[in-house]
Design a protein around this motif. Structure first.
Motif, PDB file in Angstrom:
ATOM      1  N   THR A   1       6.317  -7.395  -7.928  1.00 43.31           N
ATOM      2  CA  THR A   1       6.481  -8.853  -7.996  1.00 43.31           C
ATOM      3  C   THR A   1       7.216  -9.372  -6.760  1.00 43.31           C
ATOM      4  O   THR A   1       6.820 -10.390  -6.185  1.00 43.31           O
ATOM      5  CB  THR A   1       7.252  -9.241  -9.274  1.00 43.31           C
ATOM      6  N   LYS A   2       8.264  -8.672  -6.336  1.00 46.86           N
ATOM      7  CA  LYS A   2       9.008  -9.084  -5.142  1.00 46.86           C
ATOM      8  C   LYS A   2       8.112  -9.065  -3.906  1.00 46.86           C
ATOM      9  O   LYS A   2       8.154  -9.985  -3.085  1.00 46.86           O
ATOM     10  CB  LYS A   2      10.217  -8.178  -4.920  1.00 46.86           C
ATOM     11  N   GLU A   3       7.306  -8.018  -3.774  1.00 44.15           N
ATOM     12  CA  GLU A   3       6.401  -7.912  -2.628  1.00 44.15           C
ATOM     13  C   GLU A   3       5.357  -9.020  -2.648  1.00 44.15           C
ATOM     14  O   GLU A   3       5.027  -9.591  -1.616  1.00 44.15           O
ATOM     15  CB  GLU A   3       5.724  -6.537  -2.605  1.00 44.15           C
ATOM     16  N   LYS A   4       4.842  -9.323  -3.833  1.00 41.28           N
ATOM     17  CA  LYS A   4       3.833 -10.380  -3.969  1.00 41.28           C
ATOM     18  C   LYS A   4       4.420 -11.740  -3.572  1.00 41.28           C
ATOM     19  O   LYS A   4       3.801 -12.517  -2.848  1.00 41.28           O
ATOM     20  CB  LYS A   4       3.323 -10.421  -5.413  1.00 41.28           C
ATOM     21  N   LYS A   5       5.638 -12.020  -4.055  1.00 43.92           N
ATOM     22  CA  LYS A   5       6.294 -13.280  -3.708  1.00 43.92           C
ATOM     23  C   LYS A   5       6.599 -13.357  -2.220  1.00 43.92           C
ATOM     24  O   LYS A   5       6.425 -14.405  -1.596  1.00 43.92           O
ATOM     25  CB  LYS A   5       7.593 -13.448  -4.508  1.00 43.92           C
ATOM     26  N   LYS A   6       7.060 -12.252  -1.648  1.00 38.48           N
ATOM     27  CA  LYS A   6       7.371 -12.204  -0.221  1.00 38.48           C
ATOM     28  C   LYS A   6       6.126 -12.522   0.608  1.00 38.48           C
ATOM     29  O   LYS A   6       6.170 -13.331   1.542  1.00 38.48           O
ATOM     30  CB  LYS A   6       7.899 -10.806   0.127  1.00 38.48           C
ATOM     31  N   LYS A   7       5.001 -11.921   0.227  1.00 38.73           N
ATOM     32  CA  LYS A   7       3.740 -12.152   0.933  1.00 38.73           C
ATOM     33  C   LYS A   7       3.297 -13.618   0.777  1.00 38.73           C
ATOM     34  O   LYS A   7       2.876 -14.254   1.733  1.00 38.73           O
ATOM     35  CB  LYS A   7       2.675 -11.209   0.385  1.00 38.73           C
ATOM     36  N   TYR A   8       3.411 -14.158  -0.450  1.00 36.62           N
ATOM     37  CA  TYR A   8       3.016 -15.535  -0.702  1.00 36.62           C
ATOM     38  C   TYR A   8       3.827 -16.512   0.150  1.00 36.62           C
ATOM     39  O   TYR A   8       3.272 -17.396   0.804  1.00 36.62           O
ATOM     40  CB  TYR A   8       3.193 -15.884  -2.183  1.00 36.62           C
ATOM     41  N   PHE A   9       5.156 -16.365   0.140  1.00 34.90           N
ATOM     42  CA  PHE A   9       6.003 -17.302   0.872  1.00 34.90           C
ATOM     43  C   PHE A   9       5.828 -17.176   2.384  1.00 34.90           C
ATOM     44  O   PHE A   9       5.909 -18.168   3.104  1.00 34.90           O
ATOM     45  CB  PHE A   9       7.467 -17.159   0.465  1.00 34.90           C
ATOM     46  N   LYS A  10       5.565 -15.971   2.862  1.00 38.89           N
ATOM     47  CA  LYS A  10       5.307 -15.787   4.287  1.00 38.89           C
ATOM     48  C   LYS A  10       4.036 -16.529   4.679  1.00 38.89           C
ATOM     49  O   LYS A  10       4.011 -17.252   5.679  1.00 38.89           O
ATOM     50  CB  LYS A  10       5.186 -14.302   4.627  1.00 38.89           C
ATOM     51  N   ASN A  11       2.982 -16.373   3.883  1.00 39.51           N
ATOM     52  CA  ASN A  11       1.731 -17.076   4.159  1.00 39.51           C
ATOM     53  C   ASN A  11       1.903 -18.587   4.046  1.00 39.51           C
ATOM     54  O   ASN A  11       1.352 -19.350   4.830  1.00 39.51           O
ATOM     55  CB  ASN A  11       0.627 -16.602   3.214  1.00 39.51           C
ATOM     56  N   TYR A  12       2.680 -19.037   3.051  1.00 36.81           N
ATOM     57  CA  TYR A  12       2.931 -20.464   2.875  1.00 36.81           C
ATOM     58  C   TYR A  12       3.657 -21.023   4.094  1.00 36.81           C
ATOM     59  O   TYR A  12       3.293 -22.075   4.618  1.00 36.81           O
ATOM     60  CB  TYR A  12       3.763 -20.717   1.617  1.00 36.81           C
ATOM     61  N   TYR A  13       4.679 -20.311   4.561  1.00 42.79           N
ATOM     62  CA  TYR A  13       5.447 -20.768   5.711  1.00 42.79           C
ATOM     63  C   TYR A  13       4.563 -20.863   6.949  1.00 42.79           C
ATOM     64  O   TYR A  13       4.620 -21.841   7.683  1.00 42.79           O
ATOM     65  CB  TYR A  13       6.628 -19.843   5.978  1.00 42.79           C
ATOM     66  N   GLU A  14       3.738 -19.844   7.181  1.00 42.95           N
ATOM     67  CA  GLU A  14       2.863 -19.847   8.355  1.00 42.95           C
ATOM     68  C   GLU A  14       1.895 -21.029   8.314  1.00 42.95           C
ATOM     69  O   GLU A  14       1.595 -21.624   9.334  1.00 42.95           O
ATOM     70  CB  GLU A  14       2.089 -18.528   8.447  1.00 42.95           C
ATOM     71  N   GLY A  15       1.414 -21.387   7.134  1.00 41.21           N
ATOM     72  CA  GLY A  15       0.471 -22.491   7.007  1.00 41.21           C
ATOM     73  C   GLY A  15       1.117 -23.859   7.066  1.00 41.21           C
ATOM     74  O   GLY A  15       0.449 -24.855   7.326  1.00 41.21           O
ATOM     75  N   ASN A  16       2.421 -23.946   6.802  1.00 40.06           N
ATOM     76  CA  ASN A  16       3.112 -25.235   6.716  1.00 40.06           C
ATOM     77  C   ASN A  16       4.334 -25.305   7.614  1.00 40.06           C
ATOM     78  O   ASN A  16       5.237 -26.105   7.372  1.00 40.06           O
ATOM     79  CB  ASN A  16       3.535 -25.483   5.261  1.00 40.06           C
ATOM     80  N   LYS A  17       4.375 -24.477   8.643  1.00 39.03           N
ATOM     81  CA  LYS A  17       5.552 -24.351   9.498  1.00 39.03           C
ATOM     82  C   LYS A  17       6.002 -25.692  10.089  1.00 39.03           C
ATOM     83  O   LYS A  17       7.184 -26.031  10.045  1.00 39.03           O
ATOM     84  CB  LYS A  17       5.261 -23.371  10.632  1.00 39.03           C
ATOM     85  N   ASP A  18       5.065 -26.464  10.629  1.00 46.02           N
ATOM     86  CA  ASP A  18       5.430 -27.737  11.273  1.00 46.02           C
ATOM     87  C   ASP A  18       6.070 -28.709  10.283  1.00 46.02           C
ATOM     88  O   ASP A  18       7.081 -29.334  10.594  1.00 46.02           O
ATOM     89  CB  ASP A  18       4.192 -28.375  11.907  1.00 46.02           C
ATOM     90  N   GLU A  19       5.486 -28.822   9.090  1.00 50.05           N
ATOM     91  CA  GLU A  19       6.032 -29.733   8.092  1.00 50.05           C
ATOM     92  C   GLU A  19       7.416 -29.283   7.627  1.00 50.05           C
ATOM     93  O   GLU A  19       8.302 -30.108   7.427  1.00 50.05           O
ATOM     94  CB  GLU A  19       5.095 -29.815   6.895  1.00 50.05           C
ATOM     95  N   ILE A  20       7.603 -27.997   7.457  1.00 51.86           N
ATOM     96  CA  ILE A  20       8.888 -27.466   7.008  1.00 51.86           C
ATOM     97  C   ILE A  20       9.967 -27.723   8.054  1.00 51.86           C
ATOM     98  O   ILE A  20      11.072 -28.169   7.722  1.00 51.86           O
ATOM     99  CB  ILE A  20       8.768 -25.961   6.696  1.00 51.86           C
ATOM    100  N   ILE A  21       9.661 -27.485   9.314  1.00 56.26           N
ATOM    101  CA  ILE A  21      10.624 -27.717  10.391  1.00 56.26           C
ATOM    102  C   ILE A  21      10.981 -29.197  10.486  1.00 56.26           C
ATOM    103  O   ILE A  21      12.152 -29.557  10.635  1.00 56.26           O
ATOM    104  CB  ILE A  21      10.089 -27.169  11.727  1.00 56.26           C
ATOM    105  N   LYS A  22       9.989 -30.091  10.369  1.00 58.29           N
ATOM    106  CA  LYS A  22      10.254 -31.523  10.391  1.00 58.29           C
ATOM    107  C   LYS A  22      11.195 -31.924   9.258  1.00 58.29           C
ATOM    108  O   LYS A  22      12.124 -32.700   9.455  1.00 58.29           O
ATOM    109  CB  LYS A  22       8.949 -32.316  10.259  1.00 58.29           C
ATOM    110  N   ARG A  23      10.947 -31.383   8.060  1.00 51.20           N
ATOM    111  CA  ARG A  23      11.776 -31.715   6.909  1.00 51.20           C
ATOM    112  C   ARG A  23      13.204 -31.224   7.108  1.00 51.20           C
ATOM    113  O   ARG A  23      14.163 -31.930   6.812  1.00 51.20           O
ATOM    114  CB  ARG A  23      11.170 -31.101   5.643  1.00 51.20           C
TER     115      ARG A  23
END
Length: 59
Positions: free
Chosen positions: A30-52
């Motif tokens: 479960t930890k590995e799955k969440k880690k992979k999910y959040f890494k992919n989410y961050y890569e796809g939304n990096k600009d928006e996250i940094i702006k926020r």
């Protein structure tokens, strides 16, 4: 049905599509799955996250 644990590789009797042999392996998977999910989410939304983050720092 005998299956191989995706974490430790141990063979076990699988019930209802379970992919891990124990609670400890399930926690690791479960930890590995969440880690992979959040890494992919961050890569796809990096600009928006940094702006926020920058917007919140200015407050």
């Amino acid at each position: 049905m005998l299956k191989k644990c995706v974490v430790c590789g141990k063979e076990f009797n699988s019930k209802n599509g379970v992919i891990t042999c124990s609670a400890e392996c399930r926690e690791i998977a479960t930890k590995e799955k969440k880690k992979k999910y959040f890494k992919n989410y961050y890569e796809g939304n990096k600009d928006e996250i940094i702006k926020r983050i920058m917007r919140n720092k200015k407050r």
